[in-house]
Design an enzyme around this catalytic site. Structure first.
Site, short mmCIF file in Angstrom:
data_model
loop_
_atom_site.label_atom_id
_atom_site.label_comp_id
_atom_site.label_asym_id
_atom_site.label_seq_id
_atom_site.Cartn_x
_atom_site.Cartn_y
_atom_site.Cartn_z
N GLY A 33 -8.65 -25.23 9.85
CA GLY A 33 -9.74 -26.11 10.27
C GLY A 33 -11.12 -25.48 10.18
N MET A 36 -15.78 -23.07 5.58
CA MET A 36 -16.27 -21.88 4.89
C MET A 36 -17.13 -22.30 3.70
SD MET A 36 -14.06 -18.87 3.02
CE MET A 36 -13.86 -19.69 1.44
N ALA A 38 -18.15 -22.48 0.15
CA ALA A 38 -17.30 -22.17 -1.00
C ALA A 38 -17.86 -21.03 -1.84
CB ALA A 38 -17.17 -23.42 -1.87
N LEU A 39 -19.17 -20.96 -1.91
CA LEU A 39 -19.81 -19.95 -2.75
C LEU A 39 -20.39 -18.86 -1.84
CD1 LEU A 39 -20.44 -19.65 -5.79
CD2 LEU A 39 -22.60 -20.82 -5.36
N LEU A 41 -21.75 -14.46 -1.61
CA LEU A 41 -22.24 -13.30 -2.36
C LEU A 41 -21.22 -12.17 -2.24
CD1 LEU A 41 -24.79 -11.91 -3.81
CD2 LEU A 41 -25.16 -10.83 -1.58
N GLY A 42 -20.79 -11.62 -3.38
CA GLY A 42 -19.94 -10.43 -3.37
C GLY A 42 -20.80 -9.18 -3.40
N ASP A 67 -19.14 -11.63 1.10
CA ASP A 67 -17.83 -10.99 1.00
C ASP A 67 -18.01 -9.49 0.81
OD1 ASP A 67 -14.83 -10.99 0.45
OD2 ASP A 67 -15.61 -9.98 -1.33
N TYR A 72 -15.78 -0.84 0.25
CA TYR A 72 -17.02 -0.89 -0.55
C TYR A 72 -18.10 0.05 0.03
CZ TYR A 72 -15.04 -5.28 -2.38
OH TYR A 72 -14.22 -6.24 -2.93
N LYS A 97 -12.56 -6.85 4.42
CA LYS A 97 -11.18 -6.52 4.07
C LYS A 97 -10.77 -5.17 4.64
CE LYS A 97 -12.37 -8.55 -0.40
NZ LYS A 97 -13.77 -8.11 -0.63
N HIS A 130 -6.76 -6.12 1.85
CA HIS A 130 -7.42 -5.96 0.53
C HIS A 130 -6.44 -6.10 -0.63
CE1 HIS A 130 -11.26 -4.05 -1.27
NE2 HIS A 130 -10.63 -4.69 -2.22
N1 LIG Z 1 -10.29 -8.26 -3.58
C1 LIG Z 1 -10.50 -7.47 -4.60
O1 LIG Z 1 -9.65 -6.65 -4.97
C2 LIG Z 1 -11.80 -7.57 -5.33
C3 LIG Z 1 -11.96 -6.94 -6.56
C4 LIG Z 1 -13.18 -7.07 -7.21
C5 LIG Z 1 -14.19 -7.84 -6.65
N2 LIG Z 1 -14.01 -8.42 -5.42
C6 LIG Z 1 -15.07 -9.22 -4.77
O2 LIG Z 1 -15.52 -10.22 -5.69
C7 LIG Z 1 -16.92 -10.07 -5.91
C8 LIG Z 1 -17.30 -10.49 -7.29
O3 LIG Z 1 -16.54 -9.84 -8.28
P1 LIG Z 1 -17.14 -8.73 -9.26
O4 LIG Z 1 -18.27 -8.05 -8.61
O5 LIG Z 1 -16.01 -7.91 -9.73
O6 LIG Z 1 -17.59 -9.57 -10.53
P2 LIG Z 1 -18.53 -10.81 -10.83
O7 LIG Z 1 -19.15 -11.34 -9.60
O8 LIG Z 1 -17.74 -11.73 -11.67
O9 LIG Z 1 -19.62 -10.17 -11.78
C9 LIG Z 1 -20.51 -9.21 -11.29
C10 LIG Z 1 -21.21 -8.58 -12.48
O10 LIG Z 1 -21.95 -9.58 -13.17
C11 LIG Z 1 -23.35 -9.27 -13.17
N3 LIG Z 1 -24.01 -10.58 -12.96
C12 LIG Z 1 -24.11 -11.24 -11.79
N4 LIG Z 1 -24.69 -12.44 -11.99
C13 LIG Z 1 -24.96 -12.53 -13.31
C14 LIG Z 1 -25.55 -13.53 -14.12
N5 LIG Z 1 -25.96 -14.66 -13.59
N6 LIG Z 1 -25.68 -13.27 -15.46
C15 LIG Z 1 -25.24 -12.10 -16.00
N7 LIG Z 1 -24.66 -11.12 -15.26
C16 LIG Z 1 -24.51 -11.34 -13.94
C17 LIG Z 1 -23.52 -8.28 -12.06
O11 LIG Z 1 -24.56 -7.39 -12.32
P3 LIG Z 1 -25.88 -7.19 -11.39
O12 LIG Z 1 -25.45 -6.88 -10.00
O13 LIG Z 1 -26.56 -6.04 -12.06
O14 LIG Z 1 -26.64 -8.49 -11.51
C18 LIG Z 1 -22.20 -7.54 -12.08
O15 LIG Z 1 -22.19 -6.54 -13.08
C19 LIG Z 1 -17.14 -8.58 -5.61
O16 LIG Z 1 -18.49 -8.24 -5.45
C20 LIG Z 1 -16.29 -8.41 -4.39
O17 LIG Z 1 -16.96 -8.95 -3.26
C21 LIG Z 1 -12.82 -8.30 -4.76
#
Ligand SMILES: NC(=O)c1ccc[n+]([C@@H]2O[C@H](COP(=O)([O-])OP(=O)(O)OC[C@H]3O[C@@H](n4cnc5c(N)ncnc54)[C@H](OP(=O)(O)O)[C@@H]3O)[C@@H](O)[C@H]2O)c1
Length: 319
Positions: A33, A36, A38-39, A41-42, A67, A72, A97, A130
């Site tokens: 319930g 969240m 949906a979008l 910041l990671g 997130d 991290y 996590k 995680h």
């Molecule tokens: N649970 C897990 O095991 C796990 C694993 C990986 C990630 N995550 C989570 O998921 C989040 C997102 O995943 P992710 O960081 O791996 O990948 P992502 O969000 O798919 O992509 C991030 C990469 O894309 C670049 N970027 C961002 N917006 C952009 C755009 N509009 N145009 C071009 N490039 C862009 C970023 O660079 P800049 O920062 O230089 O813009 C960064 O290099 C993480 O930050 C984390 O919170 C969780």
């Protein structure tokens, strides 16, 4: 951009109010319930010294979901961004996590102390494991039972998992009481994990995409020479062109229209804004099908079934 702790510049406050009023967003109701955004910041690979500014920029843009993770190393800076934003804590959804070295019941309870201590908050909105520890699954279960206790005590509002495959979910569900609210998995057009999405859906678990714009297919230091960058895919470029949007925006829209949460990471204000500007267009069924057809079945990130001992060497510091 630096701000003293506990203060925000008048400009930041003003921008926030303006954005609060025009706040375009999309909420998802979790299986318990809880609402969240949906979008989110990671912040994986956001250096601590860049994280507070990224979080502030995101909150100022209209994001209300961040997130992070113990692993991290930037929970403290996330908390700082939240605090100096001037927003009410209750208006921001914080997801973090527990790292595998803190699995086991009592260690996982203490992982909550460490997380809230660093974040500087009283509760966590969504607290997740995680990844499974396949070689120590009993510790994974024990950690999840600690999450159930934190939930019962009101110290977290929802609990979940990450990188769980269907057989991990089955093992977990057999041994525990609370169905995870979320399963955060690698999910981008080149790797959509349909079997995990189906298992999540069957149990009412929300699938949340990590690397939603394919970061793992292009960020430096990962993968081999032969990897393909999903951001440069011609089919996605064509859809983007048709809508006057960017490939990142198309991929995020693709997630949202299929009911998933996505948590794109960026430290650049222009991209943080770009990734949130996805509420004014709609992909057709045909366009979604074109993107779904890009699935290669090849994972770019780590295999959740691989027991990698070195993960346990990462010790999460005290708050
Ligand atoms: N649970 C897990 O095991 C796990 C694993 C990986 C990630 N995550 C989570 O998921 C989040 C997102 O995943 P992710 O960081 O791996 O990948 P992502 O969000 O798919 O992509 C991030 C990469 O894309 C670049 N970027 C961002 N917006 C952009 C755009 N509009 N145009 C071009 N490039 C862009 C970023 O660079 P800049 O920062 O230089 O813009 C960064 O290099 C993480 O930050 C984390 O919170 C969780």
């Amino acid at each position: 951009m630096t701000y003293p702790p506990g203060q925000a510049s008048p400009g930041v406050h003003w921008e926030l109010k303006r954005n609060l009023q025009k706040r375009d967003h999309m909420d998802i109701t979790l299986n318990n319930g809880l609402s969240m955004p949906a979008l989110g910041l990671g912040v994986f690979q956001s250096a601590p010294e860049e994280t507070t500014a990224a979080v502030l920029t995101a909150l100022n843009t209209g994001y209300r979901h961040i997130d992070t993770a113990a692993a991290y190393g930037n929970e403290r800076e996330v908390g700082q961004g939240v605090r100096i934003s001037g927003l009410d804590r209750s208006d921001i959804f914080i997801e973090t996590k527990i790292w595998v070295s803190d699995y086991g019941h009592d260690r996982a309870l203490h992982a909550w102390d460490k997380a809230v201590g660093k974040l500087g908050v009283e509760y966590v909105d969504l607290f997740i494991l995680h990844q499974p520890a396949p070689d120590r699954f009993e510790k994974t279960i024990a950690a999840y039972k600690a999450l159930e206790k934190l939930l019962a005590d009101g110290r977290v509002k929802a609990i979940g998992v990450s990188n769980f495959m269907p057989h991990h979910l089955e093992q977990l569900l057999d041994a525990t009481d609370v169905i995870p609210a979320v399963n955060q998995i690698e999910l981008h057009p080149y790797f959509t994990q349909p079997e995990v999405q189906a298992a999540d859906a069957e149990h009412g678990i929300l699938t949340q995409a990590w690397s939603p714009i394919g970061g793992i297919t292009f960020y430096p230091g990962w993968g081999g020479e032969d990897r393909r960058n999903v951001m440069q895919d011609p089919a996605i470029a064509a859809v983007a062109q048709a809508h006057g949007k960017t490939p990142a925006q198309v991929m995020l829209r693709w997630h949202l229209q299929q009911g998933r949460s996505a948590i794109p990471k960026s430290i650049h204000p222009g991209r943080i804004a770009e990734n949130f500007d996805v509420f004014d267009f709609e992909l057709s069924e045909a366009e979604i099908a074109v993107i779904n057809a890009l699935h290669s079945g090849v994972r770019s990130g780590p295999d959740p079934d691989e027991a990698r001992e070195e993960r346990f060497a990462l010790v999460i510091p005290e708050a």
